[in-house]
Enzyme design. Structure first.
Site, short mmCIF file in Angstrom:
data_model
loop_
_atom_site.label_atom_id
_atom_site.label_comp_id
_atom_site.label_asym_id
_atom_site.label_seq_id
_atom_site.Cartn_x
_atom_site.Cartn_y
_atom_site.Cartn_z
N GLY A 1 0.85 -1.19 0.00
CA GLY A 1 0.00 0.00 0.00
C GLY A 1 0.87 1.22 0.00
CB CYS B 1 5.31 -3.92 0.39
SG CYS B 1 6.08 -2.30 0.28
CE1 TYR B 2 0.64 0.78 5.82
CE2 TYR B 2 -1.12 -0.65 5.01
CZ TYR B 2 -0.69 0.34 5.87
OH TYR B 2 -1.55 0.90 6.77
CG HIS C 1 6.27 -5.25 -4.21
ND1 HIS C 1 4.94 -5.11 -3.88
CD2 HIS C 1 6.88 -4.14 -3.73
CE1 HIS C 1 4.76 -3.97 -3.24
NE2 HIS C 1 5.92 -3.36 -3.14
CD GLU D 1 3.43 -7.97 -5.40
OE1 GLU D 1 4.18 -8.73 -4.76
OE2 GLU D 1 3.11 -6.85 -5.00
CG ASP E 1 -8.68 -8.13 -25.69
OD1 ASP E 1 -7.89 -9.08 -25.62
OD2 ASP E 1 -8.33 -6.94 -25.60
CE LYS F 1 -4.30 -8.33 -26.79
NZ LYS F 1 -5.41 -7.41 -27.12
#
Ligand code: XMP
Length: 601
Positions: free
Chosen positions: A57, A84-85, A170, A172, A228, A376
């Site tokens: 955050g 993190c946060y 992070h 991710e 898409d 995508k």
């Protein structure tokens, strides 16, 4: 929304981090389901989850406005991972001290002191991505430090008994080189989740969500031919009975060679052709564009015609009222972009999926966007799982107005002559001319509409790059540079001819585009570029056209580099394209975005 199978999913508490959504995406890569949850939920509502992740955050734990979580989640007995946060918040609730200072942004070298659990099967030293201003300073004795970086003493910690973990970096983001393994160790190793490996289960889950949202209503889709909307349409068409599903594909006459047929074949192959109506409106589109040279005017005409055709079709098919939902192929980046990122591509996309009529329908709950959570590459994967043809799922992005904005037109014979352009002494082997032909660029804060410089000389990419950036940055009259790769005649004899958007020129461009795509495909290079526009210019010596190849690499289309393709492939394309009747030269665009844009108009 809480997941129906929360016991095999992870709950991600969104503490406002910009990568929160990415955590869910990475877990999906591991075939782990996840829900993004509000920090205001009481701990009991999270009890069912196999594990909980507290996201990063932007805030500091000491800021009174900072989001927090119900501290009782620590008592639930479920594994928790703070990122993190979230790491700082968890540490603080466990009695650690968090201090401002030692900012760390970007790549850091993580040294692991406790390699079990979270870091199992990852190297003792690894690169991680950091983005923080506060850090956990000291741990109470019941918490175990797991890793450090040069600037961060507690880069990871754990309470192994209670299965509570925190990481300052992070995992991710892809820059954390073993981030996925760390998330796997948490989700599968610590939480004990069985990855949902069967692709059919994933499709079944998506289809079930669609059925739930649609209820007894029906869905109407505008299918553009792009990845898409095709994937979103196919998903809905699989989920719903044929009688409650209708797709409309408008053939504007501005599509590439074989595109309409490929789309029809792909849906026929899936047994979905009954649900797809194709309307040939090419006559109407081409008639309305007759004699129009201004790029923005072309766009406005095409946009208006799309709305007209859609409204007519809906009236004809009896699609009105609240019994119908509008289906759209919106994907996650479109949603971020419509949240305010600047730039024309963003505005255009917002325009398509978030025009006033759609926003009104969204507010009434009458829009379904089954891919709104996906990126995508995931959409391409779902498309493959659905059985859509690779030619469709691997397609490069293609602009809504189609080939209309790839055929430059010129109303009257240009008054301005072609002129020689002087280059710096370093580039003595190049000859340069200024073509009296404008294309769109993006320089400084705004779009520019400026002349093009054409070069003759060796395909030395480093030099071409320097020439194009010098010419566009140091001179105010240019925003684009091309180099000739086929056609041998004196560029000073080039003329910009009066030209319109005719069927003949469309056919010429289609041919050149088809050759380009085939050579890229045959060389196995389709995925090596992000997009590859092929453009037709009314430039020649004998009244013909020139073709420009514009391969680019980009992440999101907002910025791009001209792609430096192997000479051999370029040569093969150029030699074949210059043999197309009415094509007098082939150029390669060697300008980045900025200063030029990806498309020419
Ligand atoms: P530019 O040319 O602005 O293009 O660098 C960035 C990306 O946007 C696409 N593009 C469009 N897409 N309608 C669309 O749907 C449009 O009018 C349009 N103009 C550009 C372009 O193909 C590239 O991917």
């Amino acid at each position: 929304m809480i997941h129906k199978n929360a016991s095999s999913a992870i709950g991600i508490v969104d503490l406002g981090g910009q990568y929160c959504h990415l955590i869910a995406r990475r877990l999906r890569d591991l075939r782990i389901n996840a829900d993004i949850l509000s920090p205001e939920l009481p701990a009991e509502e999270l009890r069912e989850y196999a594990g909980i992740i507290l996201s990063g955050g932007p805030s500091s734990v000491y800021d009174s406005a900072s989001p927090s979580v119900d501290p009782r989640i620590i008592e639930l007995g479920s594994p928790v991972l703070g990122i993190c946060y979230g790491h700082q918040l968890l540490a603080m609730h466990l009695g650690a001290e968090v201090k401002p200072g030692e900012r760390e942004f970007g790549l850091s070298r993580l040294a692991i002191t406790e390699g079990d659990s979270l870091f199992r099967d990852t190297p003792a030293i690894q690169k991680v991505w950091m983005s923080h201003s506060d850090s956990v300073d000291s741990l109470p004795p019941n918490l175990l430090p797991l890793a450090t970086t040069e600037r961060c003493g507690v880069a990871a910690f754990a309470d192994l008994n209670r299965r509570l973990f925190g990481v300052q970096f992070h995992p991710e983001v892809t820059h954390s080189e073993h981030g996925l393994a760390i998330l796997r160790n948490f989700g599968i190793g610590v939480c004990g989740i069985n990855p949902d490996v069967s692709a059919t289960t994933r499709l079944a889950g998506l289809e079930e969500e669609i059925r739930e949202k649609v209820g007894t209503r029906s869905v109407f889709f505008l299918v553009s031919g792009g990845v898409d909307s095709s994937v979103a349409f196919a998903l809905c068409a699989r989920a719903l009975p044929a009688s409650r599903m209708l797709g409309l594909y408008v053939d504007t006459g501005l599509m590439r060679e074989g595109e309409t047929e490929e789309l029809q074949q792909s849906f026929r192959h899936l047994g979905l052709s009954e649900q797809l109506r194709v309307r040939d409106e090419s006559e109407r589109f081409l008639r309305s564009l007759e004699g129009v040279a201004d790029p923005e005017k072309k766009r406005r005409i095409i946009g208006r015609l799309f709305v007209e055709v859609q409204e007519e079709a809906m009236r004809e098919y009896g699609i009105e009222g609240t019994k119908w939902l509008l289906g759209q192929g919106t994907i996650y980046p479109d949603t971020i972009e419509s949240g305010g990122t600047a730039g024309r591509a963003a505005v255009i996309k917002t325009h398509h999926n978030r025009c006033a009529e759609v926003v009104a329908l969204l507010e009434k709950g009458q829009v379904i966007e089954p891919l709104a959570e996906f990126y995508k590459d995931e959409v391409r994967e779902v498309g493959r799982e659905l059985g859509l043809e690779p030619a469709l799922t691997n397609r490069w992005p293609f602009p809504g107005p189609g080939l209309a904005i790839r055929i430059l037109c010129n109303k009257a014979r240009s008054e301005r002559p072609v002129r020689r352009v002087r280059l710096a002494n370093d580039f003595a082997e190049y000859r340069a001319v200024r073509l009296p032909l404008k294309s769109v660029g993006v320089q400084g804060d705004g779009r520019t509409y400026r002349d093009v410089v054409a070069l003759d000389g060796p395909l030395d990419y480093a030099k071409l790059h320097r020439i194009s950036s010098d010419l566009c940055n140091l001179r105010t009259s240019f925003n684009r540079v091309v180099v000739r790769i086929a056609g041998k005649w004196d560029l000073l004899k080039a003329r910009v001819y009066p030209s319109a958007l005719t069927r003949e020129r469309l056919a010429k461009l289609r041919r050149a585009d088809w050759i380009t795509r085939s050579v890229m495909h045959d060389a196995g290079m389709t995925d090596s570029v992000w997009q590859f526009p092929v453009i037709l210019l009314p430039v020649g010596r004998k009244g013909g056209d020139s073709v420009v190849l514009r391969p680019v690499n980009s992440v999101d289309g907002m910025t791009a580099n001209f792609a430096q393709l192997p000479f051999e492939a370029l040569n093969t394309m150029a030699k074949r394209i210059v043999r197309v009747p009415g094509v007098e030269a082939v150029f390669l665009d060697c300008t980045d975005k900025p200063p030029s844009t990806i498309e020419w108009e």
